[in-house]
Design a protein around this motif. Structure first.
Motif, mmCIF file in Angstrom:
data_model
loop_
_atom_site.group_PDB
_atom_site.id
_atom_site.type_symbol
_atom_site.label_atom_id
_atom_site.label_comp_id
_atom_site.label_asym_id
_atom_site.label_seq_id
_atom_site.Cartn_x
_atom_site.Cartn_y
_atom_site.Cartn_z
ATOM 1 N N GLY A 90 0.792 -1.227 0.000
ATOM 2 C CA GLY A 90 0.000 0.000 0.000
ATOM 3 C C GLY A 90 0.819 1.268 0.000
ATOM 4 O O GLY A 90 0.278 2.361 0.198
ATOM 5 N N ASN A 93 -0.456 3.926 -2.164
ATOM 6 C CA ASN A 93 -1.824 4.371 -1.873
ATOM 7 C C ASN A 93 -2.004 4.402 -0.361
ATOM 8 O O ASN A 93 -2.694 3.564 0.230
ATOM 9 N N LYS A 95 -3.657 6.173 1.537
ATOM 10 C CA LYS A 95 -5.031 6.335 2.026
ATOM 11 C C LYS A 95 -5.665 4.982 2.350
ATOM 12 O O LYS A 95 -6.433 4.862 3.313
ATOM 13 N N SER A 96 -5.331 3.962 1.569
ATOM 14 C CA SER A 96 -5.903 2.631 1.814
ATOM 15 C C SER A 96 -5.404 2.027 3.125
ATOM 16 O O SER A 96 -6.073 1.185 3.721
ATOM 17 N N LEU A 97 -4.227 2.462 3.561
ATOM 18 C CA LEU A 97 -3.647 1.928 4.798
ATOM 19 C C LEU A 97 -4.227 2.586 6.046
ATOM 20 O O LEU A 97 -4.175 2.008 7.134
ATOM 21 N N ASN A 99 -7.420 3.970 6.108
ATOM 22 C CA ASN A 99 -8.860 4.089 5.927
ATOM 23 C C ASN A 99 -9.571 3.234 6.984
ATOM 24 O O ASN A 99 -9.833 2.047 6.779
ATOM 25 N N LYS A 101 -12.639 2.452 9.942
ATOM 26 C CA LYS A 101 -14.053 2.630 10.222
ATOM 27 C C LYS A 101 -14.238 3.150 11.647
ATOM 28 O O LYS A 101 -13.313 3.096 12.467
ATOM 29 N N TYR A 143 -7.246 -6.177 10.041
ATOM 30 C CA TYR A 143 -6.585 -5.146 9.227
ATOM 31 C C TYR A 143 -5.957 -5.763 7.971
ATOM 32 O O TYR A 143 -6.080 -5.222 6.868
ATOM 33 N N SER A 146 -8.810 -7.761 5.597
ATOM 34 C CA SER A 146 -9.730 -6.835 4.932
ATOM 35 C C SER A 146 -9.066 -6.131 3.751
ATOM 36 O O SER A 146 -9.757 -5.563 2.902
ATOM 37 N N ARG A 147 -7.745 -6.198 3.663
ATOM 38 C CA ARG A 147 -7.013 -5.577 2.563
ATOM 39 C C ARG A 147 -6.463 -6.608 1.576
ATOM 40 O O ARG A 147 -5.670 -6.272 0.697
ATOM 41 N N LYS A 149 -7.472 -9.792 -1.191
ATOM 42 C CA LYS A 149 -8.559 -10.308 -2.022
ATOM 43 C C LYS A 149 -8.818 -11.755 -1.626
ATOM 44 O O LYS A 149 -7.933 -12.603 -1.695
ATOM 45 N N ARG A 473 -16.970 -6.450 3.558
ATOM 46 C CA ARG A 473 -16.939 -6.166 2.130
ATOM 47 C C ARG A 473 -18.336 -5.803 1.635
ATOM 48 O O ARG A 473 -19.339 -6.047 2.303
#
Length: 490
Positions: A90, A93, A95-97, A99, A101, A143, A146-147, A149, A473
């Protein structure tokens, strides 16, 4: 079933088993460290497969570290290796790390409050770190997963790993019960002094009847789903295993888990109106009772009544000698006057009363981690214990009173955000089958938190956070994954 036979995973299983046998045979801690480092490197390059291995490692971890203590941190190394790979992937990117909730922010706030309060109350940084690890390590499963596939093949690999691991656990549990805690147990566990009520319980490879029953509850749920929805799964094998799994859950005499299962089942049936599930579960209970529980209990009673068995029982049952135990006894006396009186003196009611007493003195941010009945305070006695006249080997067995005492009102608010926001997410989508399941699991966990320190238990964290990582997801992703599992052909 044949389609599940993945050569690479058979080789992986055999390789891990061989390495364990080698380490056990030589009893050299250095080999355990080398194994841990090897898994760390493996996780850096194959994080998804490394996480799958955790579902084989954690259910037998307490058992194997009794033989080779250096295997204690294999799980930590795998998780941190996989985490580093996720961070590396990541890097372009960011932001994906980051992000997160709302429930994650609540969890982080709770941990920060507990750590800060502990330091302000002069608790050593080492003990604070130990307790932070207990709370954060298995969250990292969420963590990481969820990141990643998740594919049909991953679920099938997990199913096979679970099947083989559970077979080993079932065999060990049966021998433990029939041999009166003599066979297939580390020596330190064989000589563990137990009360009459605990002696009859199956402890298993997890070394704790409550933890064992929690793990097997997740397994039962997974096998129940796989039997109905995963194409190619051998339903007869899974049905047979679930009979044994349910039998062992009952023979752990873990009342908190029984209540949790009932709550989960009731909520799910109400939300989905799938009454056939109740019929299937009751049928499984009946068959498990007739074909597993009754034979095992009868044979055990016969063995214990022999001269050698009687001596073994006396050797194990070091106190509470006159007590009786068993299914009827444990259930029937749950709310008896004697049980309530005992609980007020040294049991769960005593813990709540002591907790409230301490909370009144530290109402805002509490006393901090490692001060009241958590896993860290078992390693080093909390300074609060002498001040409030609490015994040294003290474990709260109640997640909520622990949170109240250690983090005060602010921590309670943060922890409530963590729990209730998760529930809110799935409640909004409760008409979806998977979301209804998550609502059921969460409400069950909320209830079980009254009698267990659930959120710092490794095996619960592994199963729950992995399930959470899949379920967060989108609806489209979940439907696609479910559809791929149902398909009979790739």
């Amino acid at each position: 079933m044949g389609k599940f036979n993945n050569v690479s995973y058979k080789v992986s299983w055999l390789a891990v088993l061989l390495l364990f046998l080698v380490v056990t045979a030589f009893q050299e801690n250095v080999l355990g460290y080398l194994l841990g480092i090897s898994f760390f490197v493996f996780a850096l390059f194959r994080p998804k497969y490394a996480i799958l291995l955790l579902f084989m490692y954690y259910p037998i971890r307490p058992f194997i570290i009794e033989y080779v203590s250096s295997l204690r941190y294999v799980g930590d190394l795998i998780i941190f290796g996989a985490l580093l790979r996720i961070i590396w992937n990541g890097r372009t990117n960011v932001k994906s790390l980051i992000n997160f909730k709302t429930f994650e922010y609540g969890y982080f706030a709770f941990i920060i409050i507990g750590a800060t309060s502990a330091i302000l109350n002069d608790i050593s940084v080492t003990m604070v770190i130990i307790q932070i690890r207990a709370f954060i390590l298995l969250y990292l499963i969420y963590y990481i997963v969820s990141r990643l596939k998740i594919t049909k093949a991953d679920i099938k690999h997990l199913l096979w790993i679970t099947i083989w691991t559970v077979i080993v656990i079932i065999i060990q549990a049966i021998f433990e019960k029939l041999s009166v805690r003599t066979l297939f147990l580390p020596e330190s566990w064989q000589t563990m002094p137990l009360s009459s009520k605990n002696r009859v319980r199956i402890y298993g490879m997890l070394g704790n009847p409550n933890t064992l029953s929690i793990y097997l509850s997740f397994v039962f749920l997974f096998f129940f789903y796989a039997k109905k929805y995963i194409a190619g799964a051998n339903s007869k094998l899974l049905s047979f295993l679930n009979l044994s799994v349910l039998g062992i859950i009952i023979l752990t005499y873990s009342r908190g888990t029984w209540i949790g299962i009932i709550v989960m089942l009731a909520v799910y049936i109400v939300l989905t109106r799938k009454l056939y599930i109740l019929k299937d579960v009751l049928k499984t209970v009946l068959v498990a009772t007739l074909l597993f529980i009754m034979p095992v209990v009868s044979i055990t009673s016969y063995i214990e009544s022999s001269e050698e068995g009687t001596e073994k029982v006396k050797e194990i049952q070091k106190y509470d000698q006159e007590g009786k135990s068993g299914f009827v006894d444990r259930v029937g006396k749950t709310f008896s006057d004697d049980t309530i009186t005992s609980s007020k003196k040294s049991g769960r009611l005593y813990i709540v009363e002591k907790g409230y007493e301490i909370f009144k003195d530290f109402p805002i941010i509490g006393t901090g981690f490692s001060t009241f009945g958590d896993s860290a305070s078992l390693r080093r006695v909390s300074p609060m214990y002498e001040e409030y006249n609490i015994g040294y080997q003290f474990y709260s067995d109640n997640q909520y009173i622990q949170v109240i005492v250690q983090t005060g009102l602010l921590g309670v608010i943060a922890f409530a955000v963590f729990l209730l926001h998760m529930l809110f997410i799935y409640w909004k989508r409760r008409k979806e089958s998977f979301s209804a399941l998550m609502v059921s699991v969460l409400l069950s966990a909320f209830v079980m938190g009254l009698v267990y320190n659930l959120w710092e238990a490794d095996i619960f964290g592994l199963c729950f956070f992995a399930l959470l990582a899949i379920s967060v997801r989108s609806k489209e992703e979940l439907m696609s994954l479910h559809a791929s599992l149902v398909m009979k052909y790739d």
